[in-house]
Design a protein around this motif. Structure first.
Motif, PDB file in Angstrom:
ATOM      1  N   ARG A  46      14.446   4.586 -24.019  1.00 25.93           N
ATOM      2  CA  ARG A  46      14.866   5.458 -22.928  1.00 25.93           C
ATOM      3  C   ARG A  46      16.063   4.859 -22.195  1.00 25.93           C
ATOM      4  O   ARG A  46      16.942   5.576 -21.729  1.00 25.93           O
ATOM      5  N   ARG A  47      16.099   3.539 -22.099  1.00 20.59           N
ATOM      6  CA  ARG A  47      17.184   2.864 -21.388  1.00 20.59           C
ATOM      7  C   ARG A  47      18.541   3.214 -21.996  1.00 20.59           C
ATOM      8  O   ARG A  47      19.509   3.448 -21.265  1.00 20.59           O
ATOM      9  N   SER A  48      18.616   3.224 -23.309  1.00 21.02           N
ATOM     10  CA  SER A  48      19.898   3.510 -23.946  1.00 21.02           C
ATOM     11  C   SER A  48      20.349   4.930 -23.637  1.00 21.02           C
ATOM     12  O   SER A  48      21.545   5.187 -23.464  1.00 21.02           O
ATOM     13  N   LEU A  49      19.403   5.861 -23.532  1.00 16.30           N
ATOM     14  CA  LEU A  49      19.752   7.242 -23.203  1.00 16.30           C
ATOM     15  C   LEU A  49      20.225   7.354 -21.764  1.00 16.30           C
ATOM     16  O   LEU A  49      21.200   8.063 -21.469  1.00 16.30           O
ATOM     17  N   LEU A  50      19.553   6.664 -20.856  1.00 20.25           N
ATOM     18  CA  LEU A  50      19.952   6.676 -19.450  1.00 20.25           C
ATOM     19  C   LEU A  50      21.353   6.099 -19.280  1.00 20.25           C
ATOM     20  O   LEU A  50      22.195   6.665 -18.570  1.00 20.25           O
ATOM     21  N   GLU A  71      28.716   8.439 -19.368  1.00 19.81           N
ATOM     22  CA  GLU A  71      29.497   9.641 -19.645  1.00 19.81           C
ATOM     23  C   GLU A  71      29.950  10.334 -18.366  1.00 19.81           C
ATOM     24  O   GLU A  71      31.027  10.925 -18.320  1.00 19.81           O
ATOM     25  N   VAL A  72      29.125  10.261 -17.299  1.00 23.49           N
ATOM     26  CA  VAL A  72      29.498  10.943 -16.056  1.00 23.49           C
ATOM     27  C   VAL A  72      30.246  10.016 -15.094  1.00 23.49           C
ATOM     28  O   VAL A  72      30.957  10.489 -14.210  1.00 23.49           O
ATOM     29  N   ALA A  73      30.086   8.698 -15.248  1.00 22.35           N
ATOM     30  CA  ALA A  73      30.780   7.757 -14.348  1.00 22.35           C
ATOM     31  C   ALA A  73      31.023   6.440 -15.071  1.00 22.35           C
ATOM     32  O   ALA A  73      30.476   5.404 -14.690  1.00 22.35           O
ATOM     33  N   PRO A  74      31.832   6.435 -16.106  1.00 18.74           N
ATOM     34  CA  PRO A  74      32.011   5.219 -16.917  1.00 18.74           C
ATOM     35  C   PRO A  74      32.583   4.035 -16.164  1.00 18.74           C
ATOM     36  O   PRO A  74      32.289   2.891 -16.472  1.00 18.74           O
ATOM     37  N   GLN A  75      33.416   4.310 -15.150  1.00 20.47           N
ATOM     38  CA  GLN A  75      34.068   3.201 -14.449  1.00 20.47           C
ATOM     39  C   GLN A  75      33.099   2.372 -13.620  1.00 20.47           C
ATOM     40  O   GLN A  75      33.360   1.208 -13.321  1.00 20.47           O
ATOM     41  N   GLY A  76      31.951   2.937 -13.263  1.00 25.87           N
ATOM     42  CA  GLY A  76      31.039   2.207 -12.389  1.00 25.87           C
ATOM     43  C   GLY A  76      29.903   1.497 -13.077  1.00 25.87           C
ATOM     44  O   GLY A  76      29.212   0.699 -12.460  1.00 25.87           O
ATOM     45  N   ARG A 132      17.579  10.337  -8.706  1.00 30.25           N
ATOM     46  CA  ARG A 132      17.583   8.923  -9.103  1.00 30.25           C
ATOM     47  C   ARG A 132      18.995   8.424  -9.375  1.00 30.25           C
ATOM     48  O   ARG A 132      19.349   7.305  -8.976  1.00 30.25           O
ATOM     49  N   LEU A 133      19.797   9.235 -10.037  1.00 30.14           N
ATOM     50  CA  LEU A 133      21.169   8.828 -10.335  1.00 30.14           C
ATOM     51  C   LEU A 133      21.968   8.667  -9.058  1.00 30.14           C
ATOM     52  O   LEU A 133      22.645   7.651  -8.842  1.00 30.14           O
ATOM     53  N   GLU A 159      30.905  15.435  -6.154  1.00 33.03           N
ATOM     54  CA  GLU A 159      29.792  16.371  -6.107  1.00 33.03           C
ATOM     55  C   GLU A 159      29.521  16.921  -7.514  1.00 33.03           C
ATOM     56  O   GLU A 159      30.450  17.213  -8.264  1.00 33.03           O
ATOM     57  N   GLY A 160      28.262  17.033  -7.846  1.00 31.32           N
ATOM     58  CA  GLY A 160      27.880  17.549  -9.157  1.00 31.32           C
ATOM     59  C   GLY A 160      27.623  16.476 -10.198  1.00 31.32           C
ATOM     60  O   GLY A 160      27.168  16.786 -11.306  1.00 31.32           O
ATOM     61  N   THR A 161      27.895  15.207  -9.854  1.00 33.00           N
ATOM     62  CA  THR A 161      27.687  14.127 -10.821  1.00 33.00           C
ATOM     63  C   THR A 161      26.215  14.004 -11.206  1.00 33.00           C
ATOM     64  O   THR A 161      25.871  13.834 -12.376  1.00 33.00           O
ATOM     65  N   GLY A 162      25.342  14.088 -10.202  1.00 33.40           N
ATOM     66  CA  GLY A 162      23.912  13.975 -10.471  1.00 33.40           C
ATOM     67  C   GLY A 162      23.421  15.071 -11.398  1.00 33.40           C
ATOM     68  O   GLY A 162      22.648  14.822 -12.322  1.00 33.40           O
ATOM     69  N   ALA A 163      23.898  16.300 -11.180  1.00 36.86           N
ATOM     70  CA  ALA A 163      23.492  17.428 -12.022  1.00 36.86           C
ATOM     71  C   ALA A 163      24.019  17.254 -13.445  1.00 36.86           C
ATOM     72  O   ALA A 163      23.319  17.548 -14.419  1.00 36.86           O
ATOM     73  N   ALA A 164      25.264  16.773 -13.566  1.00 34.69           N
ATOM     74  CA  ALA A 164      25.838  16.554 -14.894  1.00 34.69           C
ATOM     75  C   ALA A 164      25.045  15.491 -15.647  1.00 34.69           C
ATOM     76  O   ALA A 164      24.798  15.616 -16.858  1.00 34.69           O
TER      77      ALA A 164
END
Length: 245
Positions: free
Chosen positions: A15-19, A25-30, A67-68, A81-86
Motif C-alpha cells: 500500500r505504501r508504494s501506491l500512496l 503525481e499530485v505534488a512531486p516537488q514536496g 489525510r493527504l 486547491e483540489g490536490t487532496g481530491a486529485a
C-alpha cells in the motif's frame, strides 16, 4: 498445526508504494526527498480517523483527501486547491488494480503445497483491519481465494473490534479450533506490517509473529517479533524457516 494469519495492507501487497506514487503525481516537488517522513505522518493520520472510516461516518475517499492535506500541512508543503481530491482519485484507481507480486504468489504456493502434503498441517487465514466492503474487494482483486478460503477471512469491519484488540485474535483462534485437531496442538502466527496492531497485538494474545517491517530499517520493538523481514524475499525466507527449509 501451524496457523498463519496474514494482514493484507502493506503485507501481501505494498500500500505504501501506491500512496507514494499517488502523492508524487499530485505534488512531486514536496515528496521525493521526504518519503519516510511522509509515510510516517500519513499513517499517523490514518490511525487518527480509522474509526470514522470503519464505522461509515466518512468515506474512504474523503479520508484520503483529509489525510493527504493534513500530512502536507504538517510537512509544510504548499498545495493548490483540489490536490487532496486529485490524490484521492488517483489512489483509488491504483487500489482498484492491485495484485500479488511474483514473490508473494510463490510464498503462498509454497504454503499451499506444504498443506497438500499433509504432515505439515498448515492453516492459512486473513486477519485484516478496515471497512468490510473495502477489504473484501482487496481479497478478490489479489486473487487470495486461490490459497485462502473465504470462511478463513476475518475483517474487522464485520465485527465490533479490530486489531490490536485481543478479541479479534481470539475470534481467529476459534476459527482454527473448529478444525479437526485444531484446538489441541496449534501454533498461531501473525504475519503483518504494523508493529502496534499486528505484532504487539498478536504477542499479547500469545501468538508467534513475523513482522514485515516494510517501511523502515528501524527495528525498535523487535522484542515483540519472533522474526523480522524488510522485503518480500525476506518474508518468504522467514516463513520457510518455520519448516527448516
Amino acid at each position: 498445526m501451524n496457523a498463519f494469519w496474514f494482514d493484507i495492507d502493506d503485507t501481501l501487497y505494498s500500500r505504501r508504494s501506491l500512496l507514494l506514487q499517488a502523492a508524487k503525481e499530485v505534488a512531486p516537488q514536496g515528496i521525493s526527498l521526504q518519503e519516510e517522513r511522509f509515510m510516517r505522518i500519513f499513517l499517523e493520520k490514518s490511525d487518527e480517523n480509522f474509526p470514522d472510516v470503519e464505522s461509515g461516518r466518512i468515506t474512504a475517499w474523503k479520508s484520503n483527501v483529509w489525510r493527504l492535506e493534513e500530512t502536507f500541512h504538517e510537512m509544510g508543503i504548499a498545495f493548490p486547491e483540489g490536490t487532496g481530491a486529485a490524490f484521492a482519485d488517483r489512489y483509488t484507481y491504483l487500489q482498484e488494480h492491485i495484485n500479488l507480486s511474483p514473490v508473494m504468489a510463490k510464498m503462498m504456493d509454497y504454503l499451499a503445497d506444504l498443506r497438500q502434503e499433509g504432515p505439515a498441517e498448515i492453516f492459512l487465514g486473513i486477519l485484516t483491519n478496515g471497512p468490510s466492503e473495502h477489504q473484501w474487494q482487496k481479497y478478490d482483486m489479489l486473487g487470495l481465494e486461490r490459497w485462502i478460503q473465504r470462511k478463513n477471512v476475518i475483517v474487522s469491519g464485520d465485527l465490533e473490534f479490530a486489531k490490536p484488540d485481543i478479541q479479534i485474535f481470539r475470534a481467529a483462534e476459534q476459527t482454527v479450533n473448529r478444525l479437526p485437531g485444531g484446538g489441541t496442538d496449534r501454533t498461531c502466527w501473525m504475519v503483518g506490517d504494523s508493529l502496534s496492531h499486528d505484532i504487539i497485538g498478536a504477542k499479547r494474545a500469545g501468538w508467534n509473529t513475523i513482522w514485515f517491517n516494510r517501511g523502515t530499517s528501524d527495528d525498535a520493538g523487535r522484542e515483540f517479533s519472533d522474526r523480522i523481514a524488510h522485503s518480500e524475499t525476506e518474508m518468504y525466507e522467514a516463513i520457510r524457516l518455520t519448516f527448516g527449509k
